[in-house]
Enzyme design. Sequence first.
Site, PDB file in Angstrom:
ATOM      1  N   CYS A  64       0.859  -1.179   0.000  1.00 17.37           N
ATOM      2  CA  CYS A  64       0.000   0.000   0.000  1.00 17.37           C
ATOM      3  C   CYS A  64       0.901   1.236   0.000  1.00 17.37           C
ATOM      4  O   CYS A  64       1.885   1.275   0.731  1.00 17.37           O
ATOM      5  CB  CYS A  64      -0.885  -0.011   1.246  1.00 17.37           C
ATOM      6  SG  CYS A  64      -1.976   1.411   1.378  1.00 17.37           S
ATOM      7  N   HIS A 100     -10.133   1.188   1.162  1.00 21.64           N
ATOM      8  CA  HIS A 100      -9.625   2.510   1.555  1.00 21.64           C
ATOM      9  C   HIS A 100     -10.758   3.492   1.762  1.00 21.64           C
ATOM     10  O   HIS A 100     -10.781   4.248   2.734  1.00 21.64           O
ATOM     11  CB  HIS A 100      -8.683   3.075   0.486  1.00 21.64           C
ATOM     12  CG  HIS A 100      -7.261   2.729   0.694  1.00 21.64           C
ATOM     13  ND1 HIS A 100      -6.567   3.067   1.832  1.00 21.64           N
ATOM     14  CD2 HIS A 100      -6.387   2.067  -0.093  1.00 21.64           C
ATOM     15  CE1 HIS A 100      -5.331   2.630   1.731  1.00 21.64           C
ATOM     16  NE2 HIS A 100      -5.189   2.020   0.570  1.00 21.64           N
ATOM     17  N   HIS A 135      -8.973  -3.689  -2.540  1.00 21.05           N
ATOM     18  CA  HIS A 135      -8.077  -2.857  -1.732  1.00 21.05           C
ATOM     19  C   HIS A 135      -8.514  -1.387  -1.782  1.00 21.05           C
ATOM     20  O   HIS A 135      -8.597  -0.725  -0.737  1.00 21.05           O
ATOM     21  CB  HIS A 135      -6.652  -3.019  -2.284  1.00 21.05           C
ATOM     22  CG  HIS A 135      -5.614  -2.233  -1.584  1.00 21.05           C
ATOM     23  ND1 HIS A 135      -4.690  -2.811  -0.738  1.00 21.05           N
ATOM     24  CD2 HIS A 135      -5.301  -0.908  -1.616  1.00 21.05           C
ATOM     25  CE1 HIS A 135      -3.876  -1.878  -0.267  1.00 21.05           C
ATOM     26  NE2 HIS A 135      -4.222  -0.711  -0.797  1.00 21.05           N
ATOM     27  N   GLU A 136      -8.804  -0.875  -2.981  1.00 24.52           N
ATOM     28  CA  GLU A 136      -9.164   0.537  -3.119  1.00 24.52           C
ATOM     29  C   GLU A 136     -10.530   0.837  -2.508  1.00 24.52           C
ATOM     30  O   GLU A 136     -10.709   1.877  -1.859  1.00 24.52           O
ATOM     31  CB  GLU A 136      -9.104   0.980  -4.582  1.00 24.52           C
ATOM     32  CG  GLU A 136      -7.723   0.876  -5.220  1.00 24.52           C
ATOM     33  CD  GLU A 136      -6.596   1.513  -4.416  1.00 24.52           C
ATOM     34  OE1 GLU A 136      -6.823   2.529  -3.732  1.00 24.52           O
ATOM     35  OE2 GLU A 136      -5.472   0.981  -4.470  1.00 24.52           O
TER      36      GLU A 136
END
Length: 182
Positions: free
Chosen positions: A104, A150, A146-147
């Site tokens: 990351c 976030h 993953h995004e």
Amino acid sequence: MRHGSIPGAHGRVRPLTLLGDPVLREPCREVTDFGPELAALVEDLFASMYAARGVGLAANQIGVGLRVFVHDCPDDDDVRHLGHVVNPRLVEADGISLRGPEGCLSLPGLEAGVERYDHAVVQGFSVTGEPVTVHGTGFFARCLQHEVDHLEGKLYADHLHGRRHRKLMRQVARAPWHRRTP
């Protein structure tokens, strides 16, 4: 973005937010204005992602608490997926759950084996407000999950438990970018 232009070519590189910055832990707000400020943000996201040599970047990683991310990420067949999603929703995450290396830009230089599904579908909008659906497999599915994490205020470290989590936190504590409190 201008039609035919290289993403990020007109953007400015912004500093990345690092683990410990509260903006990374807060769920991001929905985008309601699809105007020139959003287009400029997407350009800045691409410029910042490329400068940091990443494959994806969420708006809160440059300190902006809005639901936007960009990506330039290959899948497991080395097919390039380039784009952005505004107000994304992870509508499918299924298939085989695989543990794979994940890093990351907000934890620079570190990575850990994280369990993610090998298929993901994200729905949202383009910078101009057009509906988009993005399908990902393999590494690109990992990137999409993953995004979206976030934008919900989650980091890949939150998917680790026990020994793996403790090991990553020890690495964070030793990292040169980690803020130490006196």
